[in-house]
Design a protein around this motif. Sequence first.
Motif, PDB file in Angstrom:
ATOM      1  N   TRP A 189       0.813  -1.217   0.000  1.00  0.00           N
ATOM      2  CA  TRP A 189       0.000   0.000   0.000  1.00  0.00           C
ATOM      3  C   TRP A 189       0.844   1.263   0.000  1.00  0.00           C
ATOM      4  O   TRP A 189       0.332   2.340  -0.312  1.00  0.00           O
ATOM      5  CB  TRP A 189      -0.957  -0.002   1.187  1.00  0.00           C
ATOM      6  N   SER A 203       0.674   3.266  -3.134  1.00  0.00           N
ATOM      7  CA  SER A 203      -0.471   4.116  -3.475  1.00  0.00           C
ATOM      8  C   SER A 203      -0.092   5.590  -3.370  1.00  0.00           C
ATOM      9  O   SER A 203      -0.841   6.468  -3.792  1.00  0.00           O
ATOM     10  CB  SER A 203      -1.659   3.814  -2.550  1.00  0.00           C
ATOM     11  N   ILE A 228     -11.079  -1.231  -5.360  1.00  0.00           N
ATOM     12  CA  ILE A 228     -10.154  -0.564  -4.437  1.00  0.00           C
ATOM     13  C   ILE A 228     -10.487   0.924  -4.341  1.00  0.00           C
ATOM     14  O   ILE A 228     -10.479   1.508  -3.255  1.00  0.00           O
ATOM     15  CB  ILE A 228      -8.686  -0.776  -4.880  1.00  0.00           C
ATOM     16  N   ILE A 244     -13.685   1.392  -2.276  1.00  0.00           N
ATOM     17  CA  ILE A 244     -13.537   1.037  -0.856  1.00  0.00           C
ATOM     18  C   ILE A 244     -12.517   1.925  -0.149  1.00  0.00           C
ATOM     19  O   ILE A 244     -12.771   2.448   0.936  1.00  0.00           O
ATOM     20  CB  ILE A 244     -13.150  -0.448  -0.716  1.00  0.00           C
ATOM     21  N   ARG A 245     -11.336   2.124  -0.804  1.00  0.00           N
ATOM     22  CA  ARG A 245     -10.236   2.793  -0.107  1.00  0.00           C
ATOM     23  C   ARG A 245      -9.927   4.196  -0.640  1.00  0.00           C
ATOM     24  O   ARG A 245      -9.121   4.909  -0.060  1.00  0.00           O
ATOM     25  CB  ARG A 245      -8.968   1.931  -0.177  1.00  0.00           C
ATOM     26  N   ARG A 246     -10.548   4.564  -1.761  1.00  0.00           N
ATOM     27  CA  ARG A 246     -10.389   5.908  -2.336  1.00  0.00           C
ATOM     28  C   ARG A 246      -8.929   6.230  -2.672  1.00  0.00           C
ATOM     29  O   ARG A 246      -8.478   7.353  -2.507  1.00  0.00           O
ATOM     30  CB  ARG A 246     -10.943   6.986  -1.393  1.00  0.00           C
ATOM     31  N   HIS A 247      -8.207   5.245  -3.179  1.00  0.00           N
ATOM     32  CA  HIS A 247      -6.845   5.491  -3.649  1.00  0.00           C
ATOM     33  C   HIS A 247      -6.908   5.934  -5.115  1.00  0.00           C
ATOM     34  O   HIS A 247      -7.355   5.176  -5.976  1.00  0.00           O
ATOM     35  CB  HIS A 247      -5.982   4.228  -3.530  1.00  0.00           C
TER      36      HIS A 247
END
Length: 214
Positions: A7, A10, A81, A84-87
């Motif tokens: 991660w 990212s 992704i 869910i994670r706003r990357h």
Amino acid sequence: MIINKFWEFSNPSKFERLSKLLTPIFGILALSLTIIGIIWGAFYTPDDYRQGSLVKIIYVHVPSAFLAINIYLMMVVTSLIWLIRRHHLSALAAKAGAPIGLGMTIIAIVTGALWGQSTWGTYWVWDPRLTSFAVLTLFYLGYILLWKAVEESDRAADLTSILCLIGSVFALLSRYAVFFWDKGLHQGASLSLDKEKNIADIFYYPLLFSMAGF
């Protein structure tokens, strides 16, 4: 620990540094493998006893179809992704993959039509796999156009991610239609863990090189 390291990329600046290092390496490797696979397959394998030299279209058709489906599945994962994670990098990865996936889908359809005309006597049939592939092409187009139509980037990422998830069923159908519908005209998988269903080794090994290169 490994997940945390993953991660870290990212972070756009870390990702950019890594991509600048790896892109030329993978570019040279991809070009080399593709050239080896296509030249080996085209000039150093025999003609098929039924299809003659036309069978050698497999070294372009199968890799492009493989990528057309799996790039879309990559887009599904990165879209999830994002939701869910706003990357932002995940949304951009999906956006960057779409034109390549569309190109591969078109190559697969064109080469498949040329192959089909010789083996089936027609360029196109509404076979389950071909139909799902045609719909997949429309989802690729819709995804790209939706990115262009929505000016606000986060909203565009949201909408395109949802569209991508809806279209995932057709990516899966394109992959597994030959297993669901036995009566379809499309042949079974060219590569299989079942040795009896797999293509002959003389065609198999150059095809692996071509697929790795693509």
